[in-house]
Design an enzyme around this catalytic site. Structure first.
Site, PDB file in Angstrom:
ATOM      1  N   ASP A  11      -1.537 -16.131  -0.020  1.00 60.29           N
ATOM      2  CA  ASP A  11      -2.169 -14.795  -0.630  1.00 60.29           C
ATOM      3  C   ASP A  11      -3.745 -14.195  -1.206  1.00 60.29           C
ATOM      4  O   ASP A  11      -3.947 -15.421  -1.254  1.00 60.29           O
ATOM      5  CB  ASP A  11      -0.702 -14.790  -1.408  1.00 60.29           C
ATOM      6  N   SER A  12      -3.367 -13.740  -2.111  1.00 59.29           N
ATOM      7  CA  SER A  12      -5.069 -13.524  -2.487  1.00 59.29           C
ATOM      8  C   SER A  12      -5.008 -13.961  -4.103  1.00 59.29           C
ATOM      9  O   SER A  12      -6.561 -14.250  -4.259  1.00 59.29           O
ATOM     10  CB  SER A  12      -4.470 -11.869  -2.622  1.00 59.29           C
ATOM     11  N   TYR A  43      -6.593  -8.076  -2.798  1.00 59.29           N
ATOM     12  CA  TYR A  43      -7.076  -8.401  -1.504  1.00 59.29           C
ATOM     13  C   TYR A  43      -6.834  -5.790  -1.610  1.00 59.29           C
ATOM     14  O   TYR A  43      -7.282  -4.731  -0.405  1.00 59.29           O
ATOM     15  CB  TYR A  43      -6.390  -8.071  -0.608  1.00 59.29           C
ATOM     16  N   GLY A  44      -5.929  -5.028  -2.253  1.00 66.52           N
ATOM     17  CA  GLY A  44      -5.304  -4.111  -2.232  1.00 66.52           C
ATOM     18  C   GLY A  44      -6.120  -3.107  -2.308  1.00 66.52           C
ATOM     19  O   GLY A  44      -5.645  -2.114  -1.706  1.00 66.52           O
ATOM     20  N   CYS A  75       2.039 -12.318   1.056  1.00 65.47           N
ATOM     21  CA  CYS A  75       1.288 -10.791   0.603  1.00 65.47           C
ATOM     22  C   CYS A  75       1.733  -9.743   1.376  1.00 65.47           C
ATOM     23  O   CYS A  75       1.761  -9.739   2.428  1.00 65.47           O
ATOM     24  CB  CYS A  75       0.122 -11.198   0.273  1.00 65.47           C
ATOM     25  N   THR A  77      -0.190  -7.062   1.378  1.00 64.20           N
ATOM     26  CA  THR A  77      -0.912  -6.025   1.394  1.00 64.20           C
ATOM     27  C   THR A  77      -1.200  -6.899   2.582  1.00 64.20           C
ATOM     28  O   THR A  77      -1.937  -6.029   4.067  1.00 64.20           O
ATOM     29  CB  THR A  77      -1.913  -6.176   0.789  1.00 64.20           C
ATOM     30  N   CYS A 181       4.896  -5.882  -4.169  1.00 64.58           N
ATOM     31  CA  CYS A 181       3.770  -6.282  -4.611  1.00 64.58           C
ATOM     32  C   CYS A 181       4.022  -8.082  -4.504  1.00 64.58           C
ATOM     33  O   CYS A 181       4.632  -7.659  -5.810  1.00 64.58           O
ATOM     34  CB  CYS A 181       2.767  -5.832  -4.855  1.00 64.58           C
ATOM     35  N   HIS A 183       3.134 -10.483  -6.461  1.00 64.58           N
ATOM     36  CA  HIS A 183       2.118 -10.195  -7.527  1.00 64.58           C
ATOM     37  C   HIS A 183       3.233  -9.587  -8.469  1.00 64.58           C
ATOM     38  O   HIS A 183       3.752 -10.609  -9.359  1.00 64.58           O
ATOM     39  CB  HIS A 183       0.469  -9.662  -7.595  1.00 64.58           C
TER      40      HIS A 183
HETATM   41  N1  DGL Z   1       0.271 -10.074  -3.535  1.00 63.81           N
HETATM   42  C1  DGL Z   1      -0.232  -8.594  -2.947  1.00 63.81           C
HETATM   43  C2  DGL Z   1       0.327  -7.850  -1.860  1.00 63.81           C
HETATM   44  O1  DGL Z   1       1.532  -8.521  -2.178  1.00 63.81           O
HETATM   45  C3  DGL Z   1      -1.335  -7.995  -3.180  1.00 63.81           C
HETATM   46  C4  DGL Z   1      -2.373  -8.100  -3.907  1.00 63.81           C
HETATM   47  C5  DGL Z   1      -3.888  -8.000  -4.328  1.00 63.81           C
HETATM   48  O2  DGL Z   1      -4.696  -8.706  -4.161  1.00 63.81           O
HETATM   49  O3  DGL Z   1      -4.228  -6.931  -4.401  1.00 63.81           O
HETATM   50  O4  DGL Z   1       0.869  -6.691  -1.994  1.00 63.81           O
END
Ligand code: DGL
Length: 248
Positions: A11-12, A43-44, A75, A77, A181, A183
């Protein structure tokens, strides 16, 4: 490929830990490696090309180092942008991705569902295209939330003003929320303080899918290796990861 090889989560940042924990509950004797690309997070809000390059370059490096039997894109994304490329690149490794749990929310009969996900997930997830004109769904991308979760995990209450500011407008207007997401799953309780409605995420179902698709390991050492691409965050990742593992 040896059954005792690890399962590598990527993941990021911290978000994928929410999925990792569900998998750990099902696969107690399994070795895991958890990689957080803090160096390049979030990453998003990045372009498709940037996300694809980051996912592939990281995975090439860490697959060489750890030889996993299974790769989990923990993740949404990274999955939306790169899962097809990852499958083509790592043909001999089981690859599992993460998708927003929209279908379970629709199947449960909710009429106004708030789908929270990153901008890149909304733009590039193929499944979401089928839902773009669905009157029951409202999409919203809280662009700063993933980064704030990474920074404030040990003091999540600090996020309340931001969460309240961005989500209050949906109060009384939605009857369910999809946490699209990984997070956001980590701040589910804080989100619930603003929107007290049923919440959906795919973590449990995806963990079951991981358990079904990998050969069982009986490895004696099932210690998890945490890797932060930003060395300065290595201790922090280990601290959060081990803290969460205490409940498993
Ligand atoms: N945890 C990530 C997701 O499920 C990405 C969060 C990010 O880096 O923007 O999309």
């Amino acid at each position: 490929m040896n059954d005792d090889n690890c399962i590598l989560f990527f993941d990021s940042g911290l978000g994928g830990l929410s999925l990792f924990l569900e998998a750990k509950k099902l696969l107690k004797k399994q070795k895991f490696v958890y990689v957080a690309d803090f160096l390049n997070s979030p990453y998003g809000t990045k372009s498709k090309k940037q996300i694809k390059n980051l996912v592939l370059s990281n995975l090439i490096q860490f697959c060489e180092e750890f030889s996993p039997k299974c790769l989990v894109l923990a993740c949404n994304t990274a999955t939306a942008v790169a899962v097809d490329f990852v499958r083509k690149t790592f043909k001999n490794i089981v690859v599992i991705g993460t998708e927003p749990a929209i279908l379970p929310a629709l199947r449960a009969g909710f009429k106004k569902i708030l789908v929270l996900c990153t901008h890149a997930t909304k733009e590039h997830n193929k499944l979401l295209r089928n839902y773009k004109n669905n009157q029951k769904l409202i999409f919203y991308c809280p662009n700063k939330l993933a980064g704030l979760v990474d920074e404030n995990f040990l003091n999540k209450e600090k996020l309340m003003p931001y969460i309240s500011k961005i989500l209050s407008k949906f109060k009384g207007k939605v009857d369910a929320v999809v946490l699209g997401c990984t997070h956001y799953v980590l701040v589910k309780e804080q989100i619930r303080k603003v929107l007290d409605v049923p919440m959906f995420d795919g973590n449990e179902a995806i963990a079951k899918q991981i358990a079904k698709n990998v050969k069982k390991s009986n490895s004696k050492s099932s210690k998890t290796v945490f890797v932060a691409t930003d060395e300065n965050k290595q201790k922090y990742l280990e601290q959060v990861g081990n803290f969460l593992l205490k409940d498993v």
